[in-house]
Design an enzyme around this catalytic site. Sequence first.
Site, mmCIF file in Angstrom:
data_model
loop_
_atom_site.group_PDB
_atom_site.id
_atom_site.type_symbol
_atom_site.label_atom_id
_atom_site.label_comp_id
_atom_site.label_asym_id
_atom_site.label_seq_id
_atom_site.Cartn_x
_atom_site.Cartn_y
_atom_site.Cartn_z
ATOM 1 N N GLU A 257 11.028 6.610 3.484
ATOM 2 C CA GLU A 257 9.223 7.756 3.599
ATOM 3 C C GLU A 257 8.638 6.557 3.983
ATOM 4 O OE1 GLU A 257 11.120 9.714 5.115
ATOM 5 O OE2 GLU A 257 13.166 9.175 3.819
ATOM 6 N N CYS B 65 1.492 11.522 4.865
ATOM 7 C CA CYS B 65 2.122 11.391 5.579
ATOM 8 C C CYS B 65 2.919 12.249 6.627
ATOM 9 C CB CYS B 65 3.842 10.450 4.725
ATOM 10 S SG CYS B 65 4.303 12.224 4.036
HETATM 11 P P1 NAP Z 1 2.058 2.029 -1.256
HETATM 12 O O1 NAP Z 1 0.648 1.449 -1.802
HETATM 13 O O2 NAP Z 1 2.844 1.614 -0.351
HETATM 14 O O3 NAP Z 1 2.875 2.345 -3.066
HETATM 15 C C1 NAP Z 1 3.526 3.494 -3.146
HETATM 16 C C2 NAP Z 1 4.595 3.194 -4.558
HETATM 17 O O4 NAP Z 1 5.200 1.771 -4.190
HETATM 18 C C3 NAP Z 1 3.775 3.412 -5.468
HETATM 19 O O5 NAP Z 1 4.582 4.295 -6.389
HETATM 20 C C4 NAP Z 1 3.981 2.216 -6.201
HETATM 21 O O6 NAP Z 1 3.369 1.934 -7.198
HETATM 22 C C5 NAP Z 1 5.265 1.655 -5.602
HETATM 23 N N1 NAP Z 1 5.013 0.425 -5.543
HETATM 24 C C6 NAP Z 1 3.955 -0.906 -5.063
HETATM 25 N N2 NAP Z 1 4.502 -2.400 -4.669
HETATM 26 C C7 NAP Z 1 5.782 -1.630 -5.696
HETATM 27 C C8 NAP Z 1 6.908 -2.712 -5.597
HETATM 28 N N3 NAP Z 1 6.427 -4.510 -5.630
HETATM 29 N N4 NAP Z 1 7.676 -2.973 -6.529
HETATM 30 C C9 NAP Z 1 7.895 -1.899 -6.548
HETATM 31 N N5 NAP Z 1 7.065 -0.673 -6.558
HETATM 32 C C10 NAP Z 1 6.252 -0.940 -6.078
HETATM 33 O O7 NAP Z 1 2.006 3.719 -0.741
HETATM 34 P P2 NAP Z 1 0.745 4.774 -1.025
HETATM 35 O O8 NAP Z 1 -0.510 4.190 -1.594
HETATM 36 O O9 NAP Z 1 0.671 4.971 -2.795
HETATM 37 O O10 NAP Z 1 0.763 5.803 -0.342
HETATM 38 C C11 NAP Z 1 0.333 5.721 0.454
HETATM 39 C C12 NAP Z 1 1.267 5.209 1.665
HETATM 40 O O11 NAP Z 1 2.592 6.037 1.747
HETATM 41 C C13 NAP Z 1 0.765 6.014 3.320
HETATM 42 O O12 NAP Z 1 1.312 4.928 4.182
HETATM 43 C C14 NAP Z 1 1.218 7.095 3.598
HETATM 44 O O13 NAP Z 1 1.797 7.390 5.185
HETATM 45 C C15 NAP Z 1 2.542 6.518 3.636
HETATM 46 N N6 NAP Z 1 3.123 8.565 2.798
HETATM 47 C C16 NAP Z 1 5.406 8.446 3.367
HETATM 48 C C17 NAP Z 1 5.253 9.538 3.096
HETATM 49 C C18 NAP Z 1 6.453 10.106 3.808
HETATM 50 O O14 NAP Z 1 7.061 11.290 3.500
HETATM 51 N N7 NAP Z 1 7.346 9.416 4.823
HETATM 52 C C19 NAP Z 1 4.942 10.333 2.083
HETATM 53 C C20 NAP Z 1 3.539 9.922 1.248
HETATM 54 C C21 NAP Z 1 2.879 9.226 1.438
HETATM 55 P P3 NAP Z 1 1.760 1.780 -7.984
HETATM 56 O O15 NAP Z 1 1.365 2.051 -7.552
HETATM 57 O O16 NAP Z 1 2.012 1.615 -9.236
HETATM 58 O O17 NAP Z 1 1.264 0.047 -7.363
#
Ligand code: NAP
Length: 707
Positions: free
Chosen positions: A262, A301
């Site tokens: 997502e 999101c």
């Molecule tokens: P993110 O930077 O992509 O991180 C999401 C998760 O992935 C975090 O737990 C992060 O851990 C982990 N992660 C990052 N790189 C990784 C890797 N190489 N291996 C394993 N895990 C990894 O996103 P975010 O900044 O937290 O969230 C914001 C984004 O999420 C926005 O773009 C938003 O639109 C989207 N979002 C979508 C939904 C939906 O339902 N579609 C819901 C909420 C948010 P760390 O924090 O430890 O780096």
Amino acid sequence: MSTAQIGVVPSFIAGQWQNHEAHDGTQVLDANTGELLATVTSERLDVAAAVHHGRTVGQRSLSALTLHERALKLKELAMYLNERRPELYELSYRTGATKIDSMVDIDGGIGVLFTFSSKGRRELPNANVILDGPSEQLSKDGSFLGTHVFTPLAGVAVQVNAFNFPVWGMLEKFAPAFIAGVPSIVKPATPTGYVAEAVVRLMLDSGILPEGSLQLLSGSARDILDHLDYRDMLAFTGSAATANRLKSHPNVVEGGVRFTSETDSLNAAILGPDAVEGTAEFDAFVKAVVTEMTVKAGQKCTAIRRSIVPQALVEPVIAAVSERLEQRVVLGDPRVEGVTMGALASLDQLRDVRAAVEDMLAAGGEIAYGRLDAPAVRVAPEKDAVAERGAFMSPLVLRWDDPQNPVVHSREAFGPVSSVIGYDSLEQAVELAAMGSGSLVATVCTNDAEVMRELTVGIAAHHGRVHILNRETARSSTGHGSPVPHLVHGGPGRAGGGEELGGIRSVKHHMQRTAVQGSPNMLTSLTGVWHTGADQRLAGCERFGGQSQNVHPFRKSLAELSIGDGFASDLREVTLQDISDFATSTGDTFYAHTQQEAAAANPFFPGIVAHGYLLVSWAAGLFVEPAPGPVLANYGLENLRFITPVAAGDSIRVTLTAKKITPRVTDEYGEVAWDAILHNQNDEIVATYDVLTLVEKKDETYANFGQ
Ligand code: NAP
């Protein structure tokens, strides 16, 4: 204002809390004050141990429970967490969330547990295998059938979550995995992982969860996918960039790890041409845009990033949204009285959002409301309410001259930022919405059914959810931005292609569908559902398979009743008088039951025929065992089909067979579905249906009746 430090955020792996030293770990700051709150380790976590523990201990302890027992535990868990919400709110404030934001996350997450618990017990069998659809007869004589079953995945469900909803985001994935019987390994996002950790700790302290069913990885855990294989699944929520990196891991591409995501989404809200100023729809639209910009400071999101409105309404919409923001938004520390919008989750997040807005401005966007350098809205009066080191940002409305500008449709500013663009025709509105390249949700706001149809059908294939807003739903709608646990949450394309939150289908998402072929007896035994052709132990009329030594199944409690127990009645003849009496007493004088000539002209009937409901009523009279007993009530019929008409002079008989027995976990009774089949005197099938009854677990209430 209290800013007590949390220290190192621990992990819970293989039954142990692990407090990694975090000398060089990531520092997590209070979003409002910028003070150091917690540290998250950047050391390697023992992911392999977590996966092994889940696949062994977790799998074993979950499989000892049925689907209903697991669903019931979710309710117990929800009640346990419900009582402990205040301590979670306190933590949640530190992420910049207001009380309302925290309720969306915490109460919303608990609500997901309640919903899954009740849907699980209502819609799934009290078993470990779920039957998927009807069986197929694969041999002429009916001795070889095929069907489909769902069984839990054999590995673990790894859940990587985004920072914006540390509780709801976690529980929406945990609930279906838990009901399915698959152990969860949760990896929260670092900036708000301390809130997720507090919830996991409560869940584990509750003593409700079976061993190994929930583990927590607090830290970067970048090697997660190295430890997974085709038995496991990874459900990701976060940015499209991270999703793309993860899904290209060899263990996904070649190793068969089931991967769903997502991701981000440039969600739209489309205003219909009828919804001009002064209409209820215009007001509801403006309200929705402001809500989506300000709840969680726009870090949702599902937030409305693009308002697509008729050209003539661009300026009125901007003016109305700006006015409402001015009236409603008080920026500041959520712990200060009167604050309605808090900080972004971190200074990094503030930097990212500002950078995204700068890109949008450079590409042709123009600020119509707000300021990028300082809050334009009211700020809570208390000193330090907007601390210098807090991640505060003004809501921003952007105007675009060119609605086709690719940047407005592709650059996500994950904060209180929304753009307004104009359209000239409905066709163009659909095109613009689709330029988001796949989104989670869109609102269609109009009171014109034709406009609604054109827009909804036009955009549906580009969206996971369409929210239709008009005066009838303005007050009752759960809102554009709120996914509900009953319906699909996810979306195609850029939104990630997942459907992780979506009622019982998300439970099945954690299971393998397998086609199974075999005899009716074997399939009955595997699925716990009686299949036509399997053994029966019938009481009743010997001519039609009954045995005098068999006890009538209505005399059996759930403890005594087995699948295949049943009753075969004798034939009962239908007369013209019976049909006419039934017509008179019910008032159902439809010509097929009362007028010979007209009935005979009907392509389906030989002449006057008996009412289908007369036959079903007679069948009840033929199979019933009338004395008080363990059968408590008949609560309905399912799948009723009338197949062969019955004319005066014909006879019918019924065979009733216990098809599915579902004891309720919480009550002293359960449900029994009976396969009912009516035949005529020539053994042709007249009708088929399932009779649904409630039956006592033990025959206690009526044990001494009549003795
Ligand atoms: P993110 O930077 O992509 O991180 C999401 C998760 O992935 C975090 O737990 C992060 O851990 C982990 N992660 C990052 N790189 C990784 C890797 N190489 N291996 C394993 N895990 C990894 O996103 P975010 O900044 O937290 O969230 C914001 C984004 O999420 C926005 O773009 C938003 O639109 C989207 N979002 C979508 C939904 C939906 O339902 N579609 C819901 C909420 C948010 P760390 O924090 O430890 O780096």
